[in-house]
Design an enzyme around this catalytic site. Sequence first.
Site, mmCIF file in Angstrom:
data_model
loop_
_atom_site.group_PDB
_atom_site.id
_atom_site.type_symbol
_atom_site.label_atom_id
_atom_site.label_comp_id
_atom_site.label_asym_id
_atom_site.label_seq_id
_atom_site.Cartn_x
_atom_site.Cartn_y
_atom_site.Cartn_z
ATOM 1 N N ASN A 9 0.874 -1.178 0.000
ATOM 2 C CA ASN A 9 0.000 0.000 0.000
ATOM 3 C C ASN A 9 0.909 1.224 0.000
ATOM 4 O O ASN A 9 1.512 1.544 1.019
ATOM 5 C CB ASN A 9 -0.895 -0.039 1.246
ATOM 6 C CG ASN A 9 -1.723 1.225 1.400
ATOM 7 O OD1 ASN A 9 -1.747 2.080 0.508
ATOM 8 N ND2 ASN A 9 -2.409 1.346 2.528
ATOM 9 N N TRP A 10 0.989 1.877 -1.144
ATOM 10 C CA TRP A 10 1.941 2.986 -1.282
ATOM 11 C C TRP A 10 1.410 4.284 -0.673
ATOM 12 O O TRP A 10 2.132 5.286 -0.639
ATOM 13 C CB TRP A 10 2.289 3.205 -2.760
ATOM 14 C CG TRP A 10 3.070 2.078 -3.382
ATOM 15 C CD1 TRP A 10 3.327 0.844 -2.844
ATOM 16 C CD2 TRP A 10 3.699 2.087 -4.669
ATOM 17 N NE1 TRP A 10 4.068 0.085 -3.717
ATOM 18 C CE2 TRP A 10 4.320 0.819 -4.852
ATOM 19 C CE3 TRP A 10 3.805 3.025 -5.696
ATOM 20 C CZ2 TRP A 10 5.020 0.491 -6.011
ATOM 21 C CZ3 TRP A 10 4.506 2.688 -6.857
ATOM 22 C CH2 TRP A 10 5.108 1.437 -7.006
ATOM 23 N N LYS A 11 0.147 4.273 -0.246
ATOM 24 C CA LYS A 11 -0.478 5.461 0.369
ATOM 25 C C LYS A 11 -0.276 6.689 -0.541
ATOM 26 O O LYS A 11 -0.274 6.546 -1.752
ATOM 27 C CB LYS A 11 0.047 5.662 1.788
ATOM 28 C CG LYS A 11 -0.138 4.379 2.627
ATOM 29 C CD LYS A 11 0.013 4.563 4.097
ATOM 30 C CE LYS A 11 -0.226 3.224 4.812
ATOM 31 N NZ LYS A 11 -0.129 3.323 6.253
ATOM 32 N N HIS A 95 -9.598 1.144 4.896
ATOM 33 C CA HIS A 95 -8.328 1.340 5.610
ATOM 34 C C HIS A 95 -8.559 2.276 6.794
ATOM 35 O O HIS A 95 -9.360 3.211 6.703
ATOM 36 C CB HIS A 95 -7.267 1.915 4.656
ATOM 37 C CG HIS A 95 -5.898 1.868 5.246
ATOM 38 N ND1 HIS A 95 -5.463 2.784 6.182
ATOM 39 C CD2 HIS A 95 -4.886 0.995 5.066
ATOM 40 C CE1 HIS A 95 -4.229 2.461 6.541
ATOM 41 N NE2 HIS A 95 -3.859 1.386 5.888
ATOM 42 N N GLU A 97 -6.926 4.651 7.868
ATOM 43 C CA GLU A 97 -6.689 6.072 7.554
ATOM 44 C C GLU A 97 -7.905 6.670 6.860
ATOM 45 O O GLU A 97 -8.196 7.862 7.009
ATOM 46 C CB GLU A 97 -5.412 6.212 6.707
ATOM 47 C CG GLU A 97 -4.172 5.973 7.572
ATOM 48 C CD GLU A 97 -2.970 5.415 6.831
ATOM 49 O OE1 GLU A 97 -2.959 5.435 5.592
ATOM 50 O OE2 GLU A 97 -2.042 4.930 7.516
ATOM 51 N N GLU A 167 -5.386 -5.047 10.552
ATOM 52 C CA GLU A 167 -4.400 -3.981 10.748
ATOM 53 C C GLU A 167 -4.715 -3.248 12.057
ATOM 54 O O GLU A 167 -5.536 -2.333 12.067
ATOM 55 C CB GLU A 167 -4.460 -2.976 9.593
ATOM 56 C CG GLU A 167 -4.083 -3.535 8.249
ATOM 57 C CD GLU A 167 -3.488 -2.465 7.339
ATOM 58 O OE1 GLU A 167 -2.419 -2.716 6.787
ATOM 59 O OE2 GLU A 167 -4.068 -1.377 7.202
ATOM 60 N N GLY A 173 2.457 2.340 10.971
ATOM 61 C CA GLY A 173 3.388 3.457 10.873
ATOM 62 C C GLY A 173 4.074 3.801 12.186
ATOM 63 O O GLY A 173 4.676 4.862 12.317
ATOM 64 N N SER A 213 3.474 -2.064 10.427
ATOM 65 C CA SER A 213 4.920 -2.110 10.655
ATOM 66 C C SER A 213 5.550 -3.447 10.256
ATOM 67 O O SER A 213 6.444 -3.952 10.949
ATOM 68 C CB SER A 213 5.247 -1.754 12.116
ATOM 69 O OG SER A 213 4.815 -0.425 12.402
ATOM 70 N N GLY A 234 2.857 -1.092 4.357
ATOM 71 C CA GLY A 234 2.838 0.334 4.049
ATOM 72 C C GLY A 234 4.240 0.849 3.778
ATOM 73 O O GLY A 234 4.809 0.635 2.708
ATOM 74 N N GLY A 235 4.827 1.517 4.781
ATOM 75 C CA GLY A 235 6.122 2.181 4.627
ATOM 76 C C GLY A 235 7.205 1.342 3.958
ATOM 77 O O GLY A 235 7.943 1.830 3.093
HETATM 78 P P1 13P Z 1 2.979 0.456 7.798
HETATM 79 O O1 13P Z 1 3.507 -0.802 7.175
HETATM 80 O O2 13P Z 1 3.690 1.689 7.310
HETATM 81 O O3 13P Z 1 2.878 0.361 9.273
HETATM 82 O O4 13P Z 1 1.479 0.636 7.243
HETATM 83 C C1 13P Z 1 0.614 -0.436 7.291
HETATM 84 C C2 13P Z 1 -0.579 -0.098 6.481
HETATM 85 O O5 13P Z 1 -1.319 0.812 6.801
HETATM 86 C C3 13P Z 1 -0.822 -0.892 5.258
HETATM 87 O O6 13P Z 1 -2.085 -0.658 4.754
#
Ligand code: 13P
Length: 261
Positions: A9-11, A95, A97, A167, A173, A213, A234-235
């Site tokens: 997930n590149w956000k 998600h 977010e 999640e 994050g 994470s 994510g990150g």
């Molecule tokens: P991180 O891997 O950056 O913690 O993010 C997880 C995420 O929100 C994937 O959708």
Amino acid sequence: MKRPLIVGNWKMFKTIPEAINLINIIKAGIHKIADCDIVVCPPFTALAALSEAIRDTKIELGAQDMHFETEGAFTGAISPLMLKDVGCRYVILGHSERRQHFKETDELINKKMMAALKYNLVGILCIGETLEEREARRAFEVVKQQFDQSLKNLSAEEIERVVIAYEPVWAIGTGRTATPEQTEQMHSYIRRLLNEHYGDSIGERVYILYGGSVKPDNIAQLMGKPNVDGALVGGASIKAESFIQIVTNALPQELQDSPKR
Ligand code: 13P
């Protein structure tokens, strides 16, 4: 054990040139890995370019959200039809977010899920509790409520085209990953909900991913748990080296570097 599924997930990161650069390095890094399914979910603006860049590779494309209508006067929104049109097979829905910053409710997420399935997209449903909810010992109750309401009215045939991503919000994050034990506990609970609702043979087939994470050095332990079928990253998915390493380490040792099928 199912074939692992690793989703990036590149956000809200990467311009088109940056996205192409990243995917080219990922492509080169994973071309020898045969036994893992890989999906990348860039921002909407990079979908078309990546769709082209991953043609003839095993990498598949996903979006990070969508509207539930096919078309209409919804300024700024993107429809399931448009995602299919640009080459998406997957879409992330609900998600945390989106729930937090865009006030998405389980009811809205359910509408989006029904629309995704209607257009033959695989819906990746994100569920998970906040730190406050975990500390109040409400994690299972919260996850059950999100599961029940976001997947309301789905048939057994439809649930097989859903991927569930657990999640925990406190792990996203933050660098604070859920322990493999905490993860397995929640995943086996979600599996039980699936089996109860749709029957064991269907429930067992649904993928349950962990997100929060995920890093190259913790993926193997997480994947070692029986109900962890993959990860939503994510990150660490927007750095080529760490994403390639996560995909590699997600596989049991004997399958790493196996010849291309
Ligand atoms: P991180 O891997 O950056 O913690 O993010 C997880 C995420 O929100 C994937 O959708």
